[in-house]
Scaffold this motif. Sequence first.
Motif, PDB file in Angstrom:
ATOM      1  N   UNK A  24       0.909  -0.977  -0.053  1.00  0.00           N
ATOM      2  CA  UNK A  24      -0.001   0.058   0.045  1.00  0.00           C
ATOM      3  C   UNK A  24       0.879   1.228  -0.150  1.00  0.00           C
ATOM      4  N   UNK A  25       1.940   1.263   0.795  1.00  0.00           N
ATOM      5  CA  UNK A  25       2.870   2.267   0.943  1.00  0.00           C
ATOM      6  C   UNK A  25       3.342   2.658  -0.740  1.00  0.00           C
ATOM      7  N   UNK A  26       3.861   1.556  -1.503  1.00  0.00           N
ATOM      8  CA  UNK A  26       4.379   1.798  -2.736  1.00  0.00           C
ATOM      9  C   UNK A  26       3.108   2.295  -3.727  1.00  0.00           C
ATOM     10  N   UNK A  27       1.911   2.009  -3.313  1.00  0.00           N
ATOM     11  CA  UNK A  27       0.738   2.439  -4.128  1.00  0.00           C
ATOM     12  C   UNK A  27       0.430   4.079  -4.079  1.00  0.00           C
ATOM     13  N   UNK A  28       0.829   4.252  -2.867  1.00  0.00           N
ATOM     14  CA  UNK A  28       0.485   5.818  -2.416  1.00  0.00           C
ATOM     15  C   UNK A  28       1.586   6.477  -2.917  1.00  0.00           C
ATOM     16  N   UNK A  29       2.818   6.046  -2.988  1.00  0.00           N
ATOM     17  CA  UNK A  29       3.737   6.853  -3.454  1.00  0.00           C
ATOM     18  C   UNK A  29       3.749   7.085  -5.057  1.00  0.00           C
ATOM     19  N   UNK A  30       3.134   5.960  -5.783  1.00  0.00           N
ATOM     20  CA  UNK A  30       3.059   6.027  -7.021  1.00  0.00           C
ATOM     21  C   UNK A  30       1.974   7.251  -7.273  1.00  0.00           C
ATOM     22  N   UNK A  31       0.980   7.147  -6.664  1.00  0.00           N
ATOM     23  CA  UNK A  31      -0.291   7.958  -6.669  1.00  0.00           C
ATOM     24  C   UNK A  31       0.258   9.267  -6.549  1.00  0.00           C
ATOM     25  N   UNK A  32       1.079   9.626  -5.589  1.00  0.00           N
ATOM     26  CA  UNK A  32       1.706  11.121  -5.672  1.00  0.00           C
ATOM     27  C   UNK A  32       2.520  11.424  -6.828  1.00  0.00           C
ATOM     28  N   UNK A  33       3.420  10.742  -7.250  1.00  0.00           N
ATOM     29  CA  UNK A  33       3.955  10.876  -8.450  1.00  0.00           C
ATOM     30  C   UNK A  33       3.090  11.255  -9.678  1.00  0.00           C
ATOM     31  N   UNK A  34       1.955  10.487  -9.616  1.00  0.00           N
ATOM     32  CA  UNK A  34       1.259  10.860 -10.761  1.00  0.00           C
ATOM     33  C   UNK A  34       0.237  11.895 -10.558  1.00  0.00           C
ATOM     34  N   UNK A  36      -2.351  12.345  -8.072  1.00  0.00           N
ATOM     35  CA  UNK A  36      -3.387  11.908  -7.731  1.00  0.00           C
ATOM     36  C   UNK A  36      -3.941  12.428  -6.260  1.00  0.00           C
ATOM     37  N   UNK A  37      -2.567  12.455  -5.336  1.00  0.00           N
ATOM     38  CA  UNK A  37      -2.734  13.283  -4.117  1.00  0.00           C
ATOM     39  C   UNK A  37      -1.475  13.891  -4.099  1.00  0.00           C
ATOM     40  N   UNK A  38      -1.749  15.085  -3.146  1.00  0.00           N
ATOM     41  CA  UNK A  38      -0.258  16.008  -3.021  1.00  0.00           C
ATOM     42  C   UNK A  38       0.494  15.328  -1.889  1.00  0.00           C
ATOM     43  N   UNK A  65      -8.032   5.377  -5.304  1.00  0.00           N
ATOM     44  CA  UNK A  65      -7.092   5.357  -6.245  1.00  0.00           C
ATOM     45  C   UNK A  65      -7.013   4.346  -7.269  1.00  0.00           C
ATOM     46  N   UNK A  66      -8.290   3.859  -7.573  1.00  0.00           N
ATOM     47  CA  UNK A  66      -8.064   2.697  -8.358  1.00  0.00           C
ATOM     48  C   UNK A  66      -7.251   2.910  -9.504  1.00  0.00           C
ATOM     49  N   UNK A  67      -6.428   1.887 -10.117  1.00  0.00           N
ATOM     50  CA  UNK A  67      -5.683   2.075 -11.083  1.00  0.00           C
ATOM     51  C   UNK A  67      -4.309   2.824 -10.930  1.00  0.00           C
ATOM     52  N   UNK A  71      -0.642   1.837 -14.742  1.00  0.00           N
ATOM     53  CA  UNK A  71      -1.057   2.336 -16.046  1.00  0.00           C
ATOM     54  C   UNK A  71      -2.596   2.555 -16.318  1.00  0.00           C
ATOM     55  N   UNK A  72      -3.465   2.869 -15.092  1.00  0.00           N
ATOM     56  CA  UNK A  72      -4.803   3.245 -15.480  1.00  0.00           C
ATOM     57  C   UNK A  72      -5.538   1.811 -15.541  1.00  0.00           C
TER      58      UNK A  72
END
Length: 212
Positions: A24-34, A36-38, A65-67, A71-72
């Motif tokens: 989950x930590x990796x998914x959150x970090x990726x979401x920030x890079x994209x 999706x979250x600040x 944060x689905x996807x 890659x979506x």
Amino acid sequence: MTTGFPEAAPWGEQRASHADRETVVRRLQQAAVEGRIDFHELDERLERALDAKTHGELAVLTADLQGAGRGGAAGSVRELVEDRPLVLKGGLHGVVRKGPWTVPSRVTAHGGLGGVVLDLTRAECPSRAVDLEIHGQMAGVTVVIPDDWAAETSGIEPGLGGVTDRTTPDHAPDAPLLRVTGTGGMAGVVVRHPKGRERRRLERESKALTSR
């Protein structure tokens, strides 16, 4: 009928493991890079993820944060926290993993005395990258990847058996990356694309599936 044993808790109430929290930590970090979250929200969610005790507590952190990080492609939160590392041990008789299967983001292969063959040509890979830790040991490890996958083998120590990378630099832009680390051991490690016979078998299987 009462057995005397407690019933299994619902999935959301089951205890999360360290691997669940790390995923989950990796998914959150990726979401920030994209975007999706600040990053302020990232810090807040990371703290909650590291303190989470159950799957349900982790699930709410990625529910919007689905996807993200895939890659979506849509993926359920349950699939996210069940992306558990796979460990293959060749032992005395060897292990072959092939056919249709889902590759987790982390795999460890121990060649043992029987060897390990890891065939990814028909595998589904939800992650953008797969971290493969190899210990060739006495019998070695062979890895077969699809033609459009990329492989990075500079992170593995050759040992006595060496490392043979027969993959090509050509790969699809969105194709998974296989990051190989570990050691070749006595027998070594081979990473390659399918050979002629394997390629013909894959073509036959593909035609059989499309004709159904």
